[in-house]
Design a protein around this motif. Structure first.
Motif, PDB file in Angstrom:
ATOM      1  N   MET A   1       0.850  -1.191   0.000  1.00  0.00           N
ATOM      2  CA  MET A   1       0.000   0.000   0.000  1.00  0.00           C
ATOM      3  C   MET A   1       0.885   1.241   0.000  1.00  0.00           C
ATOM      4  O   MET A   1       1.798   1.369   0.794  1.00  0.00           O
ATOM      5  CB  MET A   1      -0.901  -0.009   1.229  1.00  0.00           C
ATOM      6  CG  MET A   1      -1.882   1.134   1.302  1.00  0.00           C
ATOM      7  SD  MET A   1      -3.201   0.819   2.521  1.00  0.00           S
ATOM      8  CE  MET A   1      -2.259   0.359   3.964  1.00  0.00           C
ATOM      9  N   LYS A   2       0.599   2.161  -0.882  1.00  0.00           N
ATOM     10  CA  LYS A   2       1.392   3.362  -1.008  1.00  0.00           C
ATOM     11  C   LYS A   2       1.167   4.303   0.180  1.00  0.00           C
ATOM     12  O   LYS A   2       0.181   4.228   0.889  1.00  0.00           O
ATOM     13  CB  LYS A   2       1.024   4.102  -2.312  1.00  0.00           C
ATOM     14  CG  LYS A   2       1.559   3.407  -3.571  1.00  0.00           C
ATOM     15  CD  LYS A   2       3.020   3.708  -3.756  1.00  0.00           C
ATOM     16  CE  LYS A   2       3.532   3.180  -5.085  1.00  0.00           C
ATOM     17  NZ  LYS A   2       4.936   3.520  -5.317  1.00  0.00           N
ATOM     18  N   THR A   3       2.124   5.240   0.338  1.00  0.00           N
ATOM     19  CA  THR A   3       1.967   6.235   1.383  1.00  0.00           C
ATOM     20  C   THR A   3       0.684   7.013   1.173  1.00  0.00           C
ATOM     21  O   THR A   3       0.367   7.417   0.067  1.00  0.00           O
ATOM     22  CB  THR A   3       3.171   7.215   1.365  1.00  0.00           C
ATOM     23  OG1 THR A   3       4.359   6.468   1.548  1.00  0.00           O
ATOM     24  CG2 THR A   3       3.039   8.237   2.473  1.00  0.00           C
ATOM     25  N   SER A   4      -0.045   7.236   2.236  1.00  0.00           N
ATOM     26  CA  SER A   4      -1.327   7.924   2.124  1.00  0.00           C
ATOM     27  C   SER A   4      -1.115   9.422   1.982  1.00  0.00           C
ATOM     28  O   SER A   4      -0.059   9.962   2.290  1.00  0.00           O
ATOM     29  CB  SER A   4      -2.199   7.626   3.338  1.00  0.00           C
ATOM     30  OG  SER A   4      -1.536   7.998   4.516  1.00  0.00           O
ATOM     31  N   HIS A   5      -2.152  10.091   1.516  1.00  0.00           N
ATOM     32  CA  HIS A   5      -2.111  11.521   1.281  1.00  0.00           C
ATOM     33  C   HIS A   5      -2.915  12.234   2.359  1.00  0.00           C
ATOM     34  O   HIS A   5      -4.023  11.838   2.678  1.00  0.00           O
ATOM     35  CB  HIS A   5      -2.701  11.854  -0.094  1.00  0.00           C
ATOM     36  CG  HIS A   5      -2.016  11.156  -1.231  1.00  0.00           C
ATOM     37  ND1 HIS A   5      -0.887  11.653  -1.834  1.00  0.00           N
ATOM     38  CD2 HIS A   5      -2.301   9.995  -1.868  1.00  0.00           C
ATOM     39  CE1 HIS A   5      -0.509  10.826  -2.803  1.00  0.00           C
ATOM     40  NE2 HIS A   5      -1.340   9.823  -2.838  1.00  0.00           N
ATOM     41  N   SER A   6      -2.358  13.326   2.916  1.00  0.00           N
ATOM     42  CA  SER A   6      -3.101  14.101   3.895  1.00  0.00           C
ATOM     43  C   SER A   6      -3.757  15.310   3.261  1.00  0.00           C
ATOM     44  O   SER A   6      -4.592  15.952   3.878  1.00  0.00           O
ATOM     45  CB  SER A   6      -2.178  14.559   5.034  1.00  0.00           C
ATOM     46  OG  SER A   6      -1.145  15.370   4.527  1.00  0.00           O
ATOM     47  N   TYR A   7      -3.365  15.641   2.030  1.00  0.00           N
ATOM     48  CA  TYR A   7      -3.923  16.819   1.389  1.00  0.00           C
ATOM     49  C   TYR A   7      -4.857  16.411   0.264  1.00  0.00           C
ATOM     50  O   TYR A   7      -4.530  15.559  -0.543  1.00  0.00           O
ATOM     51  CB  TYR A   7      -2.812  17.723   0.840  1.00  0.00           C
ATOM     52  CG  TYR A   7      -3.322  19.095   0.492  1.00  0.00           C
ATOM     53  CD1 TYR A   7      -3.671  19.418  -0.811  1.00  0.00           C
ATOM     54  CD2 TYR A   7      -3.509  20.058   1.481  1.00  0.00           C
ATOM     55  CE1 TYR A   7      -4.169  20.669  -1.124  1.00  0.00           C
ATOM     56  CE2 TYR A   7      -4.006  21.302   1.179  1.00  0.00           C
ATOM     57  CZ  TYR A   7      -4.333  21.605  -0.123  1.00  0.00           C
ATOM     58  OH  TYR A   7      -4.843  22.835  -0.431  1.00  0.00           O
ATOM     59  N   PRO A   8      -6.043  17.008   0.195  1.00  0.00           N
ATOM     60  CA  PRO A   8      -7.029  16.564  -0.801  1.00  0.00           C
ATOM     61  C   PRO A   8      -6.714  17.018  -2.218  1.00  0.00           C
ATOM     62  O   PRO A   8      -5.922  17.932  -2.456  1.00  0.00           O
ATOM     63  CB  PRO A   8      -8.327  17.227  -0.313  1.00  0.00           C
ATOM     64  CG  PRO A   8      -8.053  17.722   1.048  1.00  0.00           C
ATOM     65  CD  PRO A   8      -6.593  17.984   1.118  1.00  0.00           C
ATOM     66  N   PHE A   9      -7.381  16.393  -3.141  1.00  0.00           N
ATOM     67  CA  PHE A   9      -7.318  16.746  -4.551  1.00  0.00           C
ATOM     68  C   PHE A   9      -8.707  17.193  -4.979  1.00  0.00           C
ATOM     69  O   PHE A   9      -9.718  16.612  -4.569  1.00  0.00           O
ATOM     70  CB  PHE A   9      -6.835  15.553  -5.372  1.00  0.00           C
ATOM     71  CG  PHE A   9      -5.435  15.141  -5.005  1.00  0.00           C
ATOM     72  CD1 PHE A   9      -4.345  15.634  -5.700  1.00  0.00           C
ATOM     73  CD2 PHE A   9      -5.198  14.288  -3.931  1.00  0.00           C
ATOM     74  CE1 PHE A   9      -3.052  15.276  -5.343  1.00  0.00           C
ATOM     75  CE2 PHE A   9      -3.915  13.921  -3.566  1.00  0.00           C
ATOM     76  CZ  PHE A   9      -2.831  14.417  -4.279  1.00  0.00           C
ATOM     77  N   PHE A  10      -8.761  18.229  -5.808  1.00  0.00           N
ATOM     78  CA  PHE A  10     -10.017  18.898  -6.100  1.00  0.00           C
ATOM     79  C   PHE A  10     -10.451  18.692  -7.543  1.00  0.00           C
ATOM     80  O   PHE A  10      -9.628  18.676  -8.461  1.00  0.00           O
ATOM     81  CB  PHE A  10      -9.884  20.408  -5.838  1.00  0.00           C
ATOM     82  CG  PHE A  10      -9.673  20.761  -4.396  1.00  0.00           C
ATOM     83  CD1 PHE A  10     -10.733  21.124  -3.584  1.00  0.00           C
ATOM     84  CD2 PHE A  10      -8.401  20.726  -3.836  1.00  0.00           C
ATOM     85  CE1 PHE A  10     -10.546  21.451  -2.249  1.00  0.00           C
ATOM     86  CE2 PHE A  10      -8.193  21.059  -2.499  1.00  0.00           C
ATOM     87  CZ  PHE A  10      -9.276  21.423  -1.706  1.00  0.00           C
ATOM     88  N   GLY A  11     -11.779  18.568  -7.723  1.00  0.00           N
ATOM     89  CA  GLY A  11     -12.399  18.636  -9.035  1.00  0.00           C
ATOM     90  C   GLY A  11     -11.941  17.578 -10.010  1.00  0.00           C
ATOM     91  O   GLY A  11     -11.587  16.457  -9.625  1.00  0.00           O
ATOM     92  N   PRO A  12     -11.924  17.916 -11.314  1.00  0.00           N
ATOM     93  CA  PRO A  12     -11.577  16.935 -12.359  1.00  0.00           C
ATOM     94  C   PRO A  12     -10.224  16.279 -12.151  1.00  0.00           C
ATOM     95  O   PRO A  12     -10.072  15.071 -12.365  1.00  0.00           O
ATOM     96  CB  PRO A  12     -11.604  17.781 -13.636  1.00  0.00           C
ATOM     97  CG  PRO A  12     -12.552  18.900 -13.334  1.00  0.00           C
ATOM     98  CD  PRO A  12     -12.341  19.219 -11.886  1.00  0.00           C
ATOM     99  N   ASP A  13      -9.219  17.067 -11.740  1.00  0.00           N
ATOM    100  CA  ASP A  13      -7.901  16.478 -11.490  1.00  0.00           C
ATOM    101  C   ASP A  13      -7.967  15.446 -10.369  1.00  0.00           C
ATOM    102  O   ASP A  13      -7.222  14.457 -10.372  1.00  0.00           O
ATOM    103  CB  ASP A  13      -6.890  17.559 -11.117  1.00  0.00           C
ATOM    104  CG  ASP A  13      -6.537  18.466 -12.287  1.00  0.00           C
ATOM    105  OD1 ASP A  13      -6.815  18.073 -13.437  1.00  0.00           O
ATOM    106  OD2 ASP A  13      -6.009  19.565 -12.047  1.00  0.00           O
ATOM    107  N   GLY A  14      -8.870  15.671  -9.417  1.00  0.00           N
ATOM    108  CA  GLY A  14      -9.025  14.718  -8.328  1.00  0.00           C
ATOM    109  C   GLY A  14      -9.544  13.374  -8.801  1.00  0.00           C
ATOM    110  O   GLY A  14      -9.101  12.316  -8.327  1.00  0.00           O
ATOM    111  N   TYR A  15     -10.461  13.383  -9.757  1.00  0.00           N
ATOM    112  CA  TYR A  15     -10.971  12.125 -10.311  1.00  0.00           C
ATOM    113  C   TYR A  15      -9.870  11.400 -11.086  1.00  0.00           C
ATOM    114  O   TYR A  15      -9.758  10.171 -11.007  1.00  0.00           O
ATOM    115  CB  TYR A  15     -12.175  12.393 -11.213  1.00  0.00           C
ATOM    116  CG  TYR A  15     -13.444  12.689 -10.455  1.00  0.00           C
ATOM    117  CD1 TYR A  15     -14.223  11.671  -9.929  1.00  0.00           C
ATOM    118  CD2 TYR A  15     -13.851  14.006 -10.246  1.00  0.00           C
ATOM    119  CE1 TYR A  15     -15.390  11.947  -9.225  1.00  0.00           C
ATOM    120  CE2 TYR A  15     -15.008  14.291  -9.538  1.00  0.00           C
ATOM    121  CZ  TYR A  15     -15.777  13.261  -9.031  1.00  0.00           C
ATOM    122  OH  TYR A  15     -16.930  13.537  -8.329  1.00  0.00           O
ATOM    123  N   ASP A  16      -9.065  12.150 -11.801  1.00  0.00           N
ATOM    124  CA  ASP A  16      -7.957  11.522 -12.542  1.00  0.00           C
ATOM    125  C   ASP A  16      -6.986  10.860 -11.572  1.00  0.00           C
ATOM    126  O   ASP A  16      -6.508   9.737 -11.806  1.00  0.00           O
ATOM    127  CB  ASP A  16      -7.212  12.574 -13.379  1.00  0.00           C
ATOM    128  CG  ASP A  16      -8.049  13.109 -14.535  1.00  0.00           C
ATOM    129  OD1 ASP A  16      -9.050  12.453 -14.896  1.00  0.00           O
ATOM    130  OD2 ASP A  16      -7.716  14.188 -15.050  1.00  0.00           O
TER     131      ASP A  16
END
Length: 340
Positions: A1-16
């Motif tokens: 399992m990869k390192t988790s992310h604490s910062y969110p991703f927004f909008g269309p780029d987030g879906y990608d």
């Protein structure tokens, strides 16, 4: 399992990005956790993910704080076992604060931890519950008594989910944004004027970024992260008391009550007055004083049986672990009652 992310991703780029994570993880089974208020979000969410396993299972829980319980958690663990979930399974939490808190707790504890993703659909969940790695359920009538610190593998924030957000849910998220503004000291006046119809993406990003920076500095809440509890000592007590009294309130309404108390205890009367113009203080009846104080005595942030508060020396200068006595708290509540 990869390192988790604490910062969110927004909008269309987030879906990608989420699609890329799904391809990377290649989960053995995928579960989408929702409540009955957010099931409809799947019709928008699912088609945007080309890498989502078509054989995903939907787990639905009732909406509201009642779902943050050991009983609901046990039922979900049982369902995961029945469906043959293993340590390479994935849970995607699509919903508000309850769904994100509950789903993250389920994932963090099932088989000692499986991957999970938060997709917050309410403003409160976007700026608070989905970010920071805290999760938990309620126990013995008290808020978030059981839980873990576990970062999600990914957080996707899609502001389009907010277009149909009820007013009460907007106010819950706004309360957390006001808290962040008080702590940062950068945009208090502007934050007070925010409205759902004019809320901009950058304003959500600003609030999220403030919390995420503090979490990166102090993930396990041993020091500075405690400032994020501003307004929450009275707030959690108010929320749990309201629930058992048969008059439940939203998390945001409870936090607003807590912010009123914290601002008065901090000596920031001007800021408390400004808050009251937007969100008036709700009078506390005399027979509620003792049960509210007793709930504060059970707060997780206390030390040696002493109630500890987050206060402000001034806007943008929080202090934590401030001991508050029952007399001080009662005097503050009495002053707020008299002024309302």
């Amino acid at each position: 399992m990869k390192t988790s992310h604490s910062y969110p991703f927004f909008g269309p780029d987030g879906y990608d990005g989420l699609d890329a994570l799904l391809q990377e993880l290649a989960p053995s089974k995928t579960f989408l956790l929702v409540d009955s208020n957010t099931t409809h979000c799947l019709s928008v969410f699912v088609p945007k993910l080309g890498q989502l396993d078509a054989a995903f299972e939907v787990l639905e829980v009732p909406p509201g704080e009642e779902s943050k319980s050991l009983e609901v958690a046990a039922n979900l663990w049982s369902v995961l076992l029945e469906y043959g979930a293993d340590r390479n399974s994935l849970i995607i939490n699509v919903g508000g604060g309850v769904v994100c808190d509950l789903g993250a707790f389920i994932a963090a504890t099932f088989k000692r931890g499986i991957p999970f993703v938060n997709v917050p659909t309410s403003l409160l969940a976007m700026v608070d519950a989905s970010v920071g790695g805290k999760n938990g359920i309620n126990f013995a009538g008290l808020k978030n008594q059981l839980g873990t610190f576990t970062q999600p593998n990914y957080v996707l924030i899609d502001p389009d989910f907010l277009t149909s957000l009820p007013q009460q849910e907007w106010e819950s998220g706004h309360a957390e944004m006001l808290k962040h503004a008080l702590l940062s000291g950068t945009n208090w006046a502007e934050a007070l004027q925010l409205e759902p119809a004019t809320l901009a993406l950058y304003e959500i990003q600003q609030s999220v970024a403030f919390k995420a920076a503090i979490v990166r500095e102090d993930f396990k809440e041993t020091g500075k992260r405690k400032v994020l509890n501003l307004g929450h000592t009275t707030g959690h007590a108010w929320e749990s008391y309201a629930a058992v009294s048969g008059n439940p309130c939203t998390h945001g309404a409870a936090v607003i009550q807590g912010l009123h108390v914290a601002l008065l205890l901090s000596g920031l009367q001007d800021e408390q007055y400004a808050l009251a113009k937007r969100y008036p203080w709700i009078k506390v009846e005399d027979d509620a004083l003792t049960p509210l104080w007793e709930r504060q005595l059970q707060d997780k942030k206390n030390t040696r049986g002493e109630v500890r508060y987050v206060l402000l020396e001034e806007l943008g200068k929080p202090i934590w672990d401030v001991q508050i006595t029952r007399e001080q708290w009662t005097q503050a509540v009495s002053a707020l009652n008299s002024a309302s």
